[in-house]
Design a protein around this motif. Sequence first.
Motif, short mmCIF file in Angstrom:
data_model
loop_
_atom_site.label_atom_id
_atom_site.label_comp_id
_atom_site.label_asym_id
_atom_site.label_seq_id
_atom_site.Cartn_x
_atom_site.Cartn_y
_atom_site.Cartn_z
N UNK A 36 0.86 -1.19 0.00
CA UNK A 36 0.00 0.00 0.00
C UNK A 36 0.89 1.24 0.00
N UNK A 37 0.56 2.19 -0.86
CA UNK A 37 1.31 3.46 -0.91
C UNK A 37 0.79 4.37 0.20
N UNK A 38 1.72 4.87 1.01
CA UNK A 38 1.34 5.79 2.10
C UNK A 38 1.90 7.16 1.77
N UNK A 39 1.01 8.04 1.37
CA UNK A 39 1.45 9.37 0.93
C UNK A 39 1.23 10.42 2.00
N UNK A 40 0.33 10.13 2.94
CA UNK A 40 0.06 11.08 4.03
C UNK A 40 -0.38 10.29 5.24
N UNK A 41 -0.32 10.97 6.40
CA UNK A 41 -0.66 10.38 7.69
C UNK A 41 -1.98 9.58 7.63
N UNK A 42 -2.98 10.15 6.98
CA UNK A 42 -4.31 9.52 6.97
C UNK A 42 -4.30 8.15 6.30
N UNK A 43 -3.34 7.94 5.40
CA UNK A 43 -3.28 6.64 4.71
C UNK A 43 -2.96 5.49 5.67
N UNK A 44 -2.37 5.83 6.83
CA UNK A 44 -2.04 4.78 7.81
C UNK A 44 -3.32 4.07 8.27
N UNK A 45 -4.42 4.80 8.28
CA UNK A 45 -5.71 4.22 8.70
C UNK A 45 -6.17 3.15 7.71
N UNK A 46 -5.72 3.25 6.48
CA UNK A 46 -6.20 2.33 5.44
C UNK A 46 -5.43 1.01 5.42
#
Length: 382
Positions: free
Chosen positions: A125-135
Amino acid sequence: MTRFIAPGATLGVMGGGQLGRMFAHAAQQMGYATAVLDEDVVSPAGLIAHEQIRASYTGPSGLAQLARVSAAITTEFENVPAEALAWLAQHRPVAPAAAAVAICQDRAAEKAHFVHSHVPCAPHLLIEREADLERVEAALLPGILKTNRLGYDGKGQIRVTTRDELAEAYSALERVPCLLEKMLPLSREISVIVARSAQGDIVHFPVQQNLHRDGILAVTRVPAPDVPEATQARAVQAARQIVAAFDYVGVLCVEFFVLADGALVANEMAPRPHNSGHYSIDACDVSQFDLQVRAMTGAPLVMPRLHSPCVMLNLLGDLWPADGAPDWAGVLALPGVHLHLYGKAEARRGRKMGHLTVTAATAAAADRTARDAAELLGLAPW
Ligand code: ADP
Ligand code: MG
């Protein structure tokens, strides 16, 4: 691009490291002159090229000078700015192309290319911003968080087990875009080097079995001693699909994992000759650098033949005693030893100073001699 550039012409290379040096050796053997673009005052390739242009990869003057003196241009350096290659390509044939190099520089794009080539890769999974950690789904943990760009030799990656560790790792990597990959149960690591011509012909080297230590390649063995023939054939087929799927011209290395259950997974690729292919200089009738020269000059590609089983040992700066050099004379007394040193003056920890390839009539003999060499050098056995 398909017009043949005959020996006598000058071939240019972006980057002055050891890969550029071995490229220049191959080009010179075939009668080409060489030009290197690298801003370092002393560089492994600059030391032996006909011409070194001491300028940055990004500045217009160095690029213009390289284009002026070169009949065709290649790169030895994966993180050369794609825009620089694109600019050069307006003036001279450039192989590989900027678009292909750009894909190899971006882990997410690289994985998308594997999928597009119908080759399996690790769940990610690509994590581009803090909020992506939730995904992040539970199935991706434990995993490895890798910076999406500019990672090499295990740098820019952190292993994580829990969500808290993941958040910490993302901070530690300064919240740059990262790729989280599921941690896979590796049984072996292998690589395949392919070369593709502008006409679309593809040739490949045999499968290399690689051992990494602290994220850096330590030992390469060919033929791969512990990988079933059928798996090797699948890896070669996968590498050919990958190189064909983006009309690539030049030498490309694909690293694969063989998992505990025998499955094959593509890990990453490099748009250039690769450390795991250095053995080809001494153990094959055509080396990866010969094929780099052939691909960029529009010469025919021929299938390389491994004429000797071999073991390649990387020589890192760690092997140098504080007050001198390793026991080269002792190592050179062993049969079938080919010593390559890159002309780097300062031996630092983890720095690739050279490599040593042992060739022999049988794999067992190459392995025995390589172990003797490793012992003399103070390298841990495999
Ligand atoms: P680099 O660009 O630093 O070479 P890699 O993606 O090749 O980065 O990772 C370095 C090493 O980390 C690999 O050679 C392998 O040993 C290990 N590794 C990387 N990804 C995974 C994974 N998904 N599962 C298990 N081990 C991995
Ligand atoms: Mg790697």
